[in-house]
Design a protein around this motif. Structure first.
Motif, PDB file in Angstrom:
ATOM      1  N   GLY A 188       0.793  -1.345  -0.006  1.00  8.22           N
ATOM      2  CA  GLY A 188       0.061   0.122  -0.102  1.00  8.22           C
ATOM      3  C   GLY A 188       0.761   1.253   0.032  1.00  8.22           C
ATOM      4  O   GLY A 188       0.356   2.385   0.353  1.00  8.22           O
ATOM      5  N   ARG A 189       2.071   1.069  -0.382  1.00  5.82           N
ATOM      6  CA  ARG A 189       3.068   2.247  -0.532  1.00  5.82           C
ATOM      7  C   ARG A 189       4.181   1.927  -1.240  1.00  5.82           C
ATOM      8  O   ARG A 189       4.482   0.754  -1.522  1.00  5.82           O
ATOM      9  N   PRO A 190       4.992   3.055  -1.525  1.00  2.68           N
ATOM     10  CA  PRO A 190       6.081   2.649  -2.438  1.00  2.68           C
ATOM     11  C   PRO A 190       7.210   2.034  -1.737  1.00  2.68           C
ATOM     12  O   PRO A 190       6.977   2.193  -0.518  1.00  2.68           O
ATOM     13  N   LEU A 191       8.041   1.411  -2.211  1.00  3.57           N
ATOM     14  CA  LEU A 191       9.101   0.764  -1.808  1.00  3.57           C
ATOM     15  C   LEU A 191      10.269   1.653  -1.423  1.00  3.57           C
ATOM     16  O   LEU A 191      10.492   2.501  -2.227  1.00  3.57           O
ATOM     17  N   ASN A 192      10.804   1.459  -0.129  1.00  3.98           N
ATOM     18  CA  ASN A 192      11.831   2.297   0.396  1.00  3.98           C
ATOM     19  C   ASN A 192      13.241   1.750   0.089  1.00  3.98           C
ATOM     20  O   ASN A 192      14.209   2.482   0.260  1.00  3.98           O
ATOM     21  N   GLU A 193      13.223   0.362  -0.523  1.00  5.12           N
ATOM     22  CA  GLU A 193      14.569  -0.103  -1.044  1.00  5.12           C
ATOM     23  C   GLU A 193      14.056  -0.953  -2.173  1.00  5.12           C
ATOM     24  O   GLU A 193      13.049  -1.725  -1.980  1.00  5.12           O
ATOM     25  N   PRO A 194      15.048  -1.421  -3.060  1.00  6.33           N
ATOM     26  CA  PRO A 194      14.692  -2.483  -4.089  1.00  6.33           C
ATOM     27  C   PRO A 194      14.535  -3.808  -3.238  1.00  6.33           C
ATOM     28  O   PRO A 194      15.020  -4.082  -2.231  1.00  6.33           O
ATOM     29  N   LEU A 195      13.434  -4.575  -3.950  1.00  6.27           N
ATOM     30  CA  LEU A 195      13.273  -5.896  -3.468  1.00  6.27           C
ATOM     31  C   LEU A 195      14.295  -6.722  -3.864  1.00  6.27           C
ATOM     32  O   LEU A 195      14.829  -6.943  -4.923  1.00  6.27           O
ATOM     33  N   ARG A 196      14.556  -7.682  -2.691  1.00  5.09           N
ATOM     34  CA  ARG A 196      15.556  -8.769  -2.996  1.00  5.09           C
ATOM     35  C   ARG A 196      15.335 -10.002  -2.159  1.00  5.09           C
ATOM     36  O   ARG A 196      15.041  -9.822  -0.742  1.00  5.09           O
TER      37      ARG A 196
ATOM     38  N   LEU B  94       6.188 -13.932  -3.917  1.00  4.96           N
ATOM     39  CA  LEU B  94       6.330 -12.758  -2.818  1.00  4.96           C
ATOM     40  C   LEU B  94       5.613 -13.511  -1.387  1.00  4.96           C
ATOM     41  O   LEU B  94       6.337 -13.224  -0.390  1.00  4.96           O
ATOM     42  N   THR B  95       4.658 -14.322  -1.643  1.00  4.66           N
ATOM     43  CA  THR B  95       3.991 -14.949  -0.376  1.00  4.66           C
ATOM     44  C   THR B  95       4.916 -16.406   0.008  1.00  4.66           C
ATOM     45  O   THR B  95       4.745 -16.944   1.287  1.00  4.66           O
ATOM     46  N   SER B  96       5.472 -16.889  -0.971  1.00  8.08           N
ATOM     47  CA  SER B  96       5.929 -18.151  -0.691  1.00  8.08           C
ATOM     48  C   SER B  96       7.567 -18.141  -0.439  1.00  8.08           C
ATOM     49  O   SER B  96       8.073 -19.148   0.340  1.00  8.08           O
ATOM     50  N   HIS B  97       8.416 -17.134  -0.518  1.00  3.92           N
ATOM     51  CA  HIS B  97       9.642 -17.104  -0.393  1.00  3.92           C
ATOM     52  C   HIS B  97      10.029 -15.536   0.241  1.00  3.92           C
ATOM     53  O   HIS B  97       9.314 -14.687  -0.007  1.00  3.92           O
ATOM     54  N   GLN B  98      10.881 -16.007   1.182  1.00  2.00           N
ATOM     55  CA  GLN B  98      11.621 -14.950   2.058  1.00  2.00           C
ATOM     56  C   GLN B  98      12.216 -13.673   1.285  1.00  2.00           C
ATOM     57  O   GLN B  98      13.114 -13.991   0.360  1.00  2.00           O
ATOM     58  N   HIS B  99      11.965 -12.448   1.440  1.00  2.00           N
ATOM     59  CA  HIS B  99      12.695 -11.165   1.011  1.00  2.00           C
ATOM     60  C   HIS B  99      12.515 -10.360   1.947  1.00  2.00           C
ATOM     61  O   HIS B  99      12.190 -10.324   2.991  1.00  2.00           O
ATOM     62  N   ASN B 100      13.439  -8.984   1.384  1.00  2.00           N
ATOM     63  CA  ASN B 100      13.890  -8.049   2.650  1.00  2.00           C
ATOM     64  C   ASN B 100      12.547  -7.177   3.048  1.00  2.00           C
ATOM     65  O   ASN B 100      12.614  -6.268   3.819  1.00  2.00           O
ATOM     66  N   HIS B 101      11.250  -7.407   2.407  1.00  2.00           N
ATOM     67  CA  HIS B 101      10.052  -6.831   2.812  1.00  2.00           C
ATOM     68  C   HIS B 101       9.251  -7.753   3.377  1.00  2.00           C
ATOM     69  O   HIS B 101       7.864  -7.440   3.735  1.00  2.00           O
ATOM     70  N   SER B 102       9.588  -9.087   3.604  1.00  2.00           N
ATOM     71  CA  SER B 102       8.686  -9.820   4.251  1.00  2.00           C
ATOM     72  C   SER B 102       8.071  -9.436   5.359  1.00  2.00           C
ATOM     73  O   SER B 102       6.907  -9.830   6.021  1.00  2.00           O
ATOM     74  N   GLY B 103       8.819  -9.150   6.438  1.00  2.00           N
ATOM     75  CA  GLY B 103       8.316  -8.608   7.794  1.00  2.00           C
ATOM     76  C   GLY B 103       7.793  -7.148   7.813  1.00  2.00           C
ATOM     77  O   GLY B 103       7.404  -6.696   9.098  1.00  2.00           O
ATOM     78  N   THR B 104       7.298  -6.610   6.516  1.00  2.00           N
ATOM     79  CA  THR B 104       7.028  -5.345   6.647  1.00  2.00           C
ATOM     80  C   THR B 104       5.297  -5.199   6.446  1.00  2.00           C
ATOM     81  O   THR B 104       4.714  -6.177   5.779  1.00  2.00           O
ATOM     82  N   SER B 105       4.636  -4.573   7.584  1.00  2.00           N
ATOM     83  CA  SER B 105       3.217  -4.612   7.661  1.00  2.00           C
ATOM     84  C   SER B 105       2.756  -3.649   6.669  1.00  2.00           C
ATOM     85  O   SER B 105       3.117  -2.560   6.407  1.00  2.00           O
ATOM     86  N   PRO B 106       1.564  -4.275   5.901  1.00  2.00           N
ATOM     87  CA  PRO B 106       0.906  -3.232   4.769  1.00  2.00           C
ATOM     88  C   PRO B 106       0.085  -2.389   5.576  1.00  2.00           C
ATOM     89  O   PRO B 106      -0.082  -2.421   6.845  1.00  2.00           O
ATOM     90  N   THR B 107      -0.145  -1.399   4.933  1.00  2.00           N
ATOM     91  CA  THR B 107      -0.716  -0.056   5.590  1.00  2.00           C
ATOM     92  C   THR B 107      -2.306   0.096   5.349  1.00  2.00           C
ATOM     93  O   THR B 107      -3.032   0.651   5.641  1.00  2.00           O
ATOM     94  N   ARG B 108      -2.742  -1.177   4.819  1.00  2.00           N
ATOM     95  CA  ARG B 108      -4.243  -1.522   4.845  1.00  2.00           C
ATOM     96  C   ARG B 108      -4.373  -2.893   5.319  1.00  2.00           C
ATOM     97  O   ARG B 108      -3.407  -3.685   5.207  1.00  2.00           O
TER      98      ARG B 108
END
Length: 341
Positions: free
Chosen positions: A160-168, A217-231
């Motif tokens: 629900g918001r732009p990425l603050n760092e590239p997805l890895r 995105l939901t099956s494999h770990q990435h650097n945004h996995s622990g980020t809570s959505p804003t909605r």
């Protein structure tokens, strides 16, 4: 999700080896078969990207073979090398690549991580990571290529918001232990085998692209996995999906907000509210981002002769402002992208 085809769950009853063999069992999906190193490098480079390829043992026959099918921003390949090879693609730049060994093993060094990839352990290559690989003789891999812009756009929709760092993503992926991923692969391979005309339906392909991105995105770990959505919900409302699909299909055409609201079946006010809540941007900002991605793709193909012509073709009339936004987004100027490719 796709009313014109069977669901992933419906395809999952067919054993994975049978689905894979059926996918690569006919000549229409065979891209090439060769023991010539230069021809192999060229053909694989057309599907992936130009890269360095060398054979590690002169006493082995290369016997390379590749099956391939493309579904918009997603493509599925099966690639085998009969001989041990070293592969150096550098940074992939415009796509993520999931490599799943069916036989043999590969040593992968990418982005400061390394993994011995075997039939139980896949590798997920990130676009910005410099990559070097050694494939053992007889290594046979199923490969899923997904456009970077598609995956990151899907993640923005989730957060629900732009990425603050590239997805890895993490490099190592236990793909056979992940039921949703196995179901997805069976589904894609089955569709590629039984629905040859699917690739020509733009709206269906757009839904496939989003499905693949969501499951990765939901099956494999990435650097945004622990980020809570804003909605609260990650499921897009129907009117937002309709507008999103229309924009993705008609990004090259003139589009006004009234026209888009009519396509979505809601008022302009409801359309703006839906995009802001679920995608974090306005509809026209979303369209501008799509067009910027198309500009970058064309610059990176190496076929463009000048920046101005591409920018104007995608609706960027103010070249100075376009160049500034492009550099802020990608960390280099459009002319630098063009020169590099």
């Amino acid at each position: 999700m796709l009313s014109t085809m069977t669901s992933p769950a419906a395809s999952a009853h067919v054993p994975m080896p049978q689905v894979i063999d059926r996918f690569s069992g006919t000549s229409d999906r065979l891209l090439f078969a060769s023991s010539d190193l230069d021809e192999t490098r060229s053909m694989v480079g057309r599907v992936m990207k130009p890269h360095a390829l060398r054979q590690l043992s002169a006493g082995e026959r290369l016997e390379a073979r590749m099956h391939h099918v493309s579904l918009g921003d997603v493509s599925i390949s099966r690639l085998r090398y009969g001989a041990a090879v070293a592969i150096e693609p550098g940074a992939l730049e415009s796509f993520f690549l999931v490599q799943m060994p069916l036989a043999g093993h590969a040593r992968i060094d990418s982005g400061g991580q390394d993994v011995d990839s075997t039939p139980g352990t896949a590798s997920v290559l990130n676009p910005d990571d410099d990559t070097r690989m050694h494939w053992s003789s007889g290594t046979d891999q199923l490969m899923l290529r997904i456009a970077r812009a598609q995956v990151e756009r899907t993640l923005v929709g989730q957060l629900g918001r732009p990425l603050n760092e590239p997805l890895r993503f993490d490099l190592s992926f236990r793909w056979q232990d992940c039921a949703p991923w196995s179901c997805l692969l069976s589904y894609l391979l089955d569709c590629a085998t039984q629905n040859a005309e699917m690739a020509h339906n733009k709206l269906v392909v757009a839904q496939v692209e989003q499905l693949v991105s969501l499951i990765l995105l939901t099956s494999h770990q990435h650097n945004h996995s622990g980020t809570s959505p804003t909605r609260r919900s990650t499921i897009l409302p129907r009117h937002v999906r309709r507008a999103q699909d229309y924009l993705q299909t008609h990004a090259h055409e003139p589009i006004c907000i009234d026209q888009l609201a009519e396509v979505a079946g809601v008022s302009v006010r409801s359309l703006f509210a839906g995009f802001k809540e679920f995608l974090g941007v306005s509809p026209m900002h979303y369209l501008r981002d799509l067009r910027m991605e198309h500009v970058r793709t064309e610059l990176m193909t190496g076929e463009a002769s000048n920046v101005a012509g591409i920018a104007l073709r995608w609706g960027f009339a103010h070249l100075g402002r376009f160049s500034t936004e492009y550099k802020q987004r990608y960390g280099e100027s459009p002319s630098q992208t063009l020169r590099r490719h």
